[in-house]
Scaffold this motif. Structure first.
Motif, PDB file in Angstrom:
ATOM      1  N   ASP A  76     -25.512  -2.731   9.496  1.00 47.90           N
ATOM      2  CA  ASP A  76     -26.360  -3.577   8.863  1.00 47.90           C
ATOM      3  C   ASP A  76     -27.890  -3.473   9.667  1.00 47.90           C
ATOM      4  N   VAL A  77     -28.715  -3.537   8.744  1.00 46.95           N
ATOM      5  CA  VAL A  77     -30.221  -3.727   9.119  1.00 46.95           C
ATOM      6  C   VAL A  77     -30.817  -4.972   8.725  1.00 46.95           C
ATOM      7  N   ILE A  78     -31.427  -5.738   9.661  1.00 49.37           N
ATOM      8  CA  ILE A  78     -32.327  -6.924   9.033  1.00 49.37           C
ATOM      9  C   ILE A  78     -33.796  -6.795   9.656  1.00 49.37           C
ATOM     10  N   TYR A  79     -34.877  -6.865   8.520  1.00 46.11           N
ATOM     11  CA  TYR A  79     -36.123  -6.798   8.838  1.00 46.11           C
ATOM     12  C   TYR A  79     -36.813  -7.958   8.255  1.00 46.11           C
ATOM     13  N   THR A  80     -38.085  -7.929   8.772  1.00 43.96           N
ATOM     14  CA  THR A  80     -39.173  -9.080   8.335  1.00 43.96           C
ATOM     15  C   THR A  80     -40.074  -8.385   7.557  1.00 43.96           C
ATOM     16  N   ARG A  81     -40.496  -8.866   6.583  1.00 46.67           N
ATOM     17  CA  ARG A  81     -41.544  -8.730   5.730  1.00 46.67           C
ATOM     18  C   ARG A  81     -42.619  -9.386   6.184  1.00 46.67           C
ATOM     19  N   MET A  82     -43.701  -8.899   6.683  1.00 38.28           N
ATOM     20  CA  MET A  82     -44.864  -9.678   7.130  1.00 38.28           C
ATOM     21  C   MET A  82     -45.763 -10.234   6.050  1.00 38.28           C
ATOM     22  N   PHE A  83     -46.022  -9.521   4.991  1.00 45.29           N
ATOM     23  CA  PHE A  83     -46.761  -9.860   3.774  1.00 45.29           C
ATOM     24  C   PHE A  83     -46.339  -8.688   2.778  1.00 45.29           C
ATOM     25  N   LYS A  84     -46.788  -9.216   1.399  1.00 45.64           N
ATOM     26  CA  LYS A  84     -46.664  -8.309   0.271  1.00 45.64           C
ATOM     27  C   LYS A  84     -47.449  -7.582   0.018  1.00 45.64           C
ATOM     28  N   THR A  85     -47.784  -6.286  -0.382  1.00 42.07           N
ATOM     29  CA  THR A  85     -48.593  -5.195  -0.497  1.00 42.07           C
ATOM     30  C   THR A  85     -49.151  -5.423  -1.862  1.00 42.07           C
ATOM     31  N   GLY A  86     -49.020  -6.301  -2.814  1.00 45.90           N
ATOM     32  CA  GLY A  86     -49.349  -6.201  -4.153  1.00 45.90           C
ATOM     33  C   GLY A  86     -50.884  -6.584  -4.423  1.00 45.90           C
TER      34      GLY A  86
ATOM     35  N   ASP B 296     -40.787 -12.563   3.948  1.00 42.55           N
ATOM     36  CA  ASP B 296     -39.495 -13.204   4.165  1.00 42.55           C
ATOM     37  C   ASP B 296     -38.666 -12.234   5.007  1.00 42.55           C
ATOM     38  N   VAL B 297     -37.582 -12.605   5.158  1.00 43.15           N
ATOM     39  CA  VAL B 297     -36.304 -11.752   5.836  1.00 43.15           C
ATOM     40  C   VAL B 297     -35.465 -11.110   4.724  1.00 43.15           C
ATOM     41  N   TRP B 298     -34.951  -9.806   5.152  1.00 47.62           N
ATOM     42  CA  TRP B 298     -34.464  -8.852   4.105  1.00 47.62           C
ATOM     43  C   TRP B 298     -33.107  -8.246   5.048  1.00 47.62           C
ATOM     44  N   ARG B 299     -32.038  -8.156   4.338  1.00 46.33           N
ATOM     45  CA  ARG B 299     -30.886  -7.484   4.977  1.00 46.33           C
ATOM     46  C   ARG B 299     -30.323  -6.431   4.289  1.00 46.33           C
ATOM     47  N   TRP B 300     -30.132  -5.332   4.923  1.00 54.97           N
ATOM     48  CA  TRP B 300     -29.650  -3.919   4.171  1.00 54.97           C
ATOM     49  C   TRP B 300     -28.199  -3.840   4.636  1.00 54.97           C
ATOM     50  N   ASN B 301     -27.177  -3.251   3.759  1.00 49.44           N
ATOM     51  CA  ASN B 301     -25.852  -2.957   4.014  1.00 49.44           C
ATOM     52  C   ASN B 301     -25.628  -1.553   3.328  1.00 49.44           C
TER      53      ASN B 301
ATOM     54  N   LEU C 155     -32.952 -12.947   2.343  1.00 48.08           N
ATOM     55  CA  LEU C 155     -32.298 -13.699   2.915  1.00 48.08           C
ATOM     56  C   LEU C 155     -32.812 -15.043   2.194  1.00 48.08           C
ATOM     57  N   PRO C 156     -32.178 -15.827   1.508  1.00 47.78           N
ATOM     58  CA  PRO C 156     -33.038 -17.195   0.802  1.00 47.78           C
ATOM     59  C   PRO C 156     -33.289 -18.096   1.568  1.00 47.78           C
ATOM     60  N   GLY C 157     -34.388 -18.470   1.255  1.00 47.07           N
ATOM     61  CA  GLY C 157     -34.771 -19.577   2.159  1.00 47.07           C
ATOM     62  C   GLY C 157     -35.785 -19.433   3.286  1.00 47.07           C
ATOM     63  N   THR C 158     -36.153 -17.868   3.484  1.00 50.61           N
ATOM     64  CA  THR C 158     -36.653 -17.490   4.649  1.00 50.61           C
ATOM     65  C   THR C 158     -38.178 -17.083   4.541  1.00 50.61           C
TER      66      THR C 158
ATOM     67  N   ASP D 111     -28.878 -18.219  10.013  1.00 52.68           N
ATOM     68  CA  ASP D 111     -27.780 -17.372   9.972  1.00 52.68           C
ATOM     69  C   ASP D 111     -27.913 -16.164   9.511  1.00 52.68           C
ATOM     70  N   ALA D 112     -27.298 -15.118  10.143  1.00 55.46           N
ATOM     71  CA  ALA D 112     -27.660 -13.577   9.943  1.00 55.46           C
ATOM     72  C   ALA D 112     -27.349 -13.216   8.471  1.00 55.46           C
ATOM     73  N   ASP D 113     -26.066 -14.016   8.010  1.00 54.94           N
ATOM     74  CA  ASP D 113     -25.617 -13.542   6.648  1.00 54.94           C
ATOM     75  C   ASP D 113     -26.125 -14.258   5.492  1.00 54.94           C
ATOM     76  N   THR D 114     -26.541 -15.755   5.795  1.00 54.23           N
ATOM     77  CA  THR D 114     -26.763 -16.392   4.662  1.00 54.23           C
ATOM     78  C   THR D 114     -28.459 -16.543   4.579  1.00 54.23           C
ATOM     79  N   GLY D 115     -28.943 -16.651   5.531  1.00 54.59           N
ATOM     80  CA  GLY D 115     -30.414 -16.984   5.839  1.00 54.59           C
ATOM     81  C   GLY D 115     -30.628 -18.403   6.131  1.00 54.59           C
ATOM     82  N   GLU D 116     -29.608 -19.233   6.134  1.00 59.64           N
ATOM     83  CA  GLU D 116     -29.814 -20.712   6.291  1.00 59.64           C
ATOM     84  C   GLU D 116     -30.535 -20.896   7.748  1.00 59.64           C
ATOM     85  N   VAL D 117     -31.678 -21.824   7.715  1.00 63.29           N
ATOM     86  CA  VAL D 117     -32.346 -22.084   8.764  1.00 63.29           C
ATOM     87  C   VAL D 117     -31.438 -23.148   9.487  1.00 63.29           C
TER      88      VAL D 117
END
Length: 360
Positions: free
Chosen positions: A180-190, A206-211, A219-222, A253-259
């Motif tokens: 799996d891969v987890i990355y940070t989105r620094m900002f939106k490009t829209g 926010d923070v994203w996870r790929w499988n 990851l919700p709440g990030t 939490d790497a799976d749920t994103g809970e802080v």
């Protein structure tokens, strides 16, 4: 995408220069001489991120192409001889001989427009070494490389990529043992206003996870203002995300994103595990000076920084090192190897090294 990147980078600089009126930029740094125990290693494109091989000698350097259309590269640095060997782009790393590791639709390696940002070197469950690189050049993706012959004969072979979610400018990435891969989105490009809002402390990313099987998920709440560097615990259970303009580090939490916990830490950039078992984080203590260095990114930046140790259990912090000025400021990462700590930056032509903090 390229036009968006140019626009956001230009906007960032314009805002910064406006804020800098009356606040002097760092004095120019000339020459490549040591200052006390601080040894510079020059004549290279800015090594914004650094990964240590497990042989105790070599480093992988990600030479930053900038936040616009600049190209970069990956090289191998020998801490004994201070010599470098180019690894990518390279004809020998041009394509996969084995099964692809990433998105099924990503079948061709990045071209000469390759522009690396955050990186992560780790070992998969099957024993293979995988090197992940955030790439802004020609596509917004995490490039997946296999590291062979770890040491002086190291080579990189491209094994696929993970495309970023739409409307994304990434910053950093980590990999899990299961692939799996987890990355940070620094900002939106829209639009440029996303960056403006982030500078005001409004969540921009926010923070994203790929499988491999289920694909991408946020990851919700990030949600935070400019998520930056990211690191993962050895057991893969926790992610430490540097929320740059929140001035905090979040233990997730790497799976749920809970802080699970937070620590106050001003403008935290990249992280690396230190020889003392703590997370070593590059922190920028004078952001206005730092931003001024984006205007002349070929020159070393002298902006003040600190390297701060974060205890992953109780989230307590300790300043290990603080510096500004020559031979280099504005450190973005601090990585231990071969008895010294190597620090890179987003600007200039060098990295610097100092004796390992734990030996002092």
């Amino acid at each position: 995408m390229k036009r968006i990147q140019r626009t956001t980078a230009l906007l960032f600089t314009t805002l910064a220069l406006g804020a800098l009126s009356g606040c002097g930029a760092p004095a120019p740094i000339e020459g490549c001489e040591a200052v006390g125990d601080i040894q510079p290693h020059c004549q290279m494109q800015a090594p914004e991120d650094i990964a240590a091989l497990n042989d105790g000698r070599y480093l992988l350097l990600a030479h930053f192409g900038g936040m616009d259309e600049g190209a970069g590269s990956i090289s191998l640095f020998d801490t004994q001889t201070a010599q470098r060997k180019p690894l990518f782009p390279s004809a020998t790393a041009a394509g996969p001989a084995q099964e692809l590791w990433g998105d099924a639709s990503c079948t061709t390696p990045p071209g000469e427009a390759f522009s690396p940002h955050g990186t992560h070197l780790h070992q998969l469950d099957d024993g293979q070494w995988r090197y992940l690189v955030v790439n802004h050049g020609s596509r917004e993706a995490v490039e997946l490389f296999e590291l062979d012959n770890a040491g002086g004969d190291s080579t990189l072979r491209w094994r696929g990529c993970v495309f970023a979610a739409p409307d994304t400018f990434m910053n950093d990435v980590v990999g899990l043992d299961n692939g799996d891969v987890i990355y940070t989105r620094m900002f939106k490009t829209g639009g440029g206003w996303e960056l403006v809002k982030s500078l005001a402390g409004i969540p921009s990313g926010d923070v994203w996870r790929w499988n491999q099987d289920t694909g991408l998920r946020v990851l919700p709440g990030t949600e935070a203002a400019q998520p930056n560097g990211i690191e993962i615990s050895e057991d893969n259970r926790h992610v430490f995300a540097n929320m740059y303009l929140e001035k905090e580090v979040w233990k997730l939490d790497a799976d749920t994103g809970e802080v699970l916990a937070t620590a106050s830490l001003s403008n935290a950039d990249n992280s690396a595990w230190g020889t003392d078992g703590r997370l070593w984080i590059a922190s920028h203590t004078s952001v206005l000076e730092l931003i001024a260095c984006f205007e002349v990114k070929e020159q070393p930046c002298g902006a003040a920084f600190e390297i701060i140790a974060l205890d992953p259990e109780d989230m307590s912090t300790e300043v290990l090192f603080a510096w500004e000025g020559a031979p280099m400021g504005a450190a973005t990462v601090a990585v231990p190897q071969n008895g010294r700590v190597y620090m890179g930056s987003f600007a200039g032509d060098r990295l610097v090294s100092v004796p390992d903090f734990t030996a002092q």
